[in-house]
Design an enzyme around this catalytic site. Structure first.
Site, PDB file in Angstrom:
ATOM      1  N   CYS A   1       0.833  -1.212   0.000  1.00  0.00           N
ATOM      2  CA  CYS A   1       0.000   0.000   0.000  1.00  0.00           C
ATOM      3  C   CYS A   1       0.866   1.260   0.000  1.00  0.00           C
ATOM      4  CB  CYS A   1      -0.929  -0.006   1.209  1.00  0.00           C
ATOM      5  SG  CYS A   1      -1.948   1.478   1.315  1.00  0.00           S
TER       6      CYS A   1
ATOM      7  N   CYS B   1      -0.418   4.093   2.173  1.00  0.00           N
ATOM      8  CA  CYS B   1      -0.161   3.909   3.620  1.00  0.00           C
ATOM      9  C   CYS B   1       1.303   4.175   3.949  1.00  0.00           C
ATOM     10  CB  CYS B   1      -0.474   2.485   4.069  1.00  0.00           C
ATOM     11  SG  CYS B   1      -1.932   1.742   3.355  1.00  0.00           S
ATOM     12  N   ASP B   2       2.203   3.650   3.129  1.00  0.00           N
ATOM     13  CA  ASP B   2       3.612   3.583   3.539  1.00  0.00           C
ATOM     14  C   ASP B   2       4.559   4.454   2.710  1.00  0.00           C
ATOM     15  OD1 ASP B   2       2.922   1.713   5.467  1.00  0.00           O
ATOM     16  OD2 ASP B   2       3.110   0.036   4.066  1.00  0.00           O
TER      17      ASP B   2
END
Ligand code: NDP
Length: 319
Positions: free
Chosen positions: A144, A147-148
Site C-alpha cells: 500500500c 499507507c507507507d
C-alpha cells in the site's frame, strides 16, 4: 454480564451480525451498539484486518502523531466493546442468505440466526510468494503506497505490477520519491489508457518491461535491493531500492457469498450506488469487500457507519 440475545428454538438469534474486524466491521459495531441492536461481531481469520500488517498509519484522522496499525485496531475494538458489542473470535464458515433470519455457521460447528448481516470481510492483497517478501514485510515491502509511501521520501523504490493499482501507486510514489521503477512482467500494461499515459510520460518513473522479481534483497536495516529476471531469457538484473511495493491485485474475501449475492466480475460484492445495500434485503457490505477504488481505512470506516445506519433503518421498517 451475559450478552442480551434472544433465543429461538434454542438457537441464538441476533438483530445484527457483523462479519470481519477491520475498520469497517468495528465502525459498524460502534454504531449498531449505540443504536441498541446488540450486535455480535466475528473477528475472522485475521483479527483487526489488513491494518494489523502495516506499521505506522499516519492518514487516519484523529491521530496527529500517527498510530501503528495494531494499536489503531485495538482502539477500535475497545471502542466497540465499550458500547456493548459482543466481539468473538471465530470464523464464519457458511451463510444461508435465502431467507431471513439468515442462518450463519461459525467454525463449522455453531449456528446462529441473524436478522441483518453486515459483511466486512475485506480483501487480501496478492503477494508474489517469495520467502524474502515475507521476511521484509513492514521493513521495506508493502502492498500500500498510500499507507507507507511517505516513509520513502527521496528514496529509490520499485512497484511490481502493470494494472491500475500499480500505475496509481507508481504515480503517487513519484511525487515523493527520487525514482520509481515499475516492474512489469509482460511488454504491455494492463492499466487503463489514462493511467498508462501518466506513467509512460513521467520523468521519475522508469518501466522495466518483461521482468519478474526473483528475490528481495536486504539486511537488518530492511530492503536494500531487488533481483529481477527477464521473463523470456531469465537474465538477471539487480536494482538498488529501499522500498518494494507489490501491486499485483487484491482478492476480495467473498468465497462465502458466491451464488448468494451479486458480485462484480472481480469478485467484489455489488452494492446499490450510494449505499451499502446488497442484492439481498437485510444484507449490507462495507469496507474493502465492496470497494474497487479507494481501499483506505477511513473509507472502510465510513461505509461501516453507513451499513450500521442502513441496518437499523431496515429493522425499523420490518417492525
Ligand atoms: P489487476 O489484476 O488489474 O492487475 C494486476 C497486475 O499485476 C497485472 O499487470 C498483472 O500482470 C500483474 N501481476 C499479477 N501477478 C503477478 C506476479 N505474480 N508477478 C508479477 N506481476 C503480476 O489488479 P489491480 O489491483 O491493478 O486492479 C484490480 C481492479 O481494480 C481492476 O479492475 C482495476 O481497473 C481496478 N482499479 C481501479 C482503479 C481506479 O479506477 N482508480 C484503481 C485501482 C484498481 P498481467 O497484466 O501480465 O496479468
Amino acid at each position: 454480564m451475559p450478552h442480551p440475545y434472544r433465543k429461538t428454538n434454542f438457537m441464538e438469534t441476533t438483530k445484527c451480525l457483523i462479519i470481519g474486524s477491520g475498520p469497517a466491521g468495528y465502525t459498524a459495531a460502534i454504531y449498531t451498539s449505540r443504536a441498541d441492536l446488540n450486535p455480535i461481531l466475528y473477528q475472522g481469520i485475521q483479527p483487526g484486518g489488513q491494518l494489523t500488517i502495516t506499521t505506522d498509519v499516519e492518514n487516519f484522522p484523529g491521530y496527529p502523531n500517527g498510530v501503528t496499525g495494531p494499536e489503531l485496531m485495538e482502539d477500535l475494538r475497545k471502542q466497540a466493546e465499550r458500547f456493548g458489542t459482543d466481539v468473538r473470535s471465530g470464523i464464519v464458515t457458511a451463510v444461508d442468505l435465502s431467507k431471513r433470519p439468515f442462518l450463519v455457521t461459525v467454525d463449522d460447528n455453531k449456528q446462529l440466526l441473524a436478522e441483518t448481516l453486515i459483511i466486512s470481510t475485506g480483501a487480501s492483497a496478492n503477494w508474489l510468494g517469495l520467502e524474502s517478501e515475507k521476511k521484509f514485510q513492514g521493513m521495506g515491502v508493502s502492498a500500500c503506497a498510500t499507507c507507507d509511501g511517505f516513509f520513502y521520501r527521496n528514496h529509490d523504490v520499485c512497484v511490481i505490477g502493470g494494472g491500475d493499482t500499480a500505475t496509481e501507486e507508481a504515480s503517487y510514489l513519484a511525487n515523493l520519491c527520487n525514482k520509481v521503477y515499475l516492474i512489469v512482467r509482460r511488454d504491455e500494461l494492463r492499466a487503463s489508457k489514462a493511467m498508462q499515459r501518466r506513467v509512460l510520460n513521467h520523468p521519475k518513473i522508469e518501466i522495466i518491461w518483461k521482468h519478474k522479481p526473483k528475490e528481495i534483497l536486504g539486511d537488518n536495516s530492511g530492503v536494500t535491493g531487488i533481483l529481477l529476471h527477464h521473463s523470456d531469457t531469465n537474465v538477471e538484473r539487480k536494482l538498488d531500492v529501499t522500498g518494494v511495493f507489490v501491486a499485483i491485485g487484491h482478492t476480495p474475501n467473498t468465497t462465502l457469498f458466491h451464488e448468494q449475492l451479486e458480485l462484480h466480475p472481480e469478485g467484489y460484492i455489488k452494492t446499490i450506488p450510494g449505499s451499502t445495500r446488497t442484492s439481498v434485503d437485510g444484507v449490507f457490505a462495507a469496507g474493502d469487500v465492496q470497494d474497487l477504488h479507494y481501499r483506505q481505512g477511513i473509507t472502510a470506516a465510513g461505509t461501516g457507519c453507513m451499513a450500521a445506519i442502513e441496518a437499523e433503518r431496515f429493522l425499523q421498517e420490518q417492525d
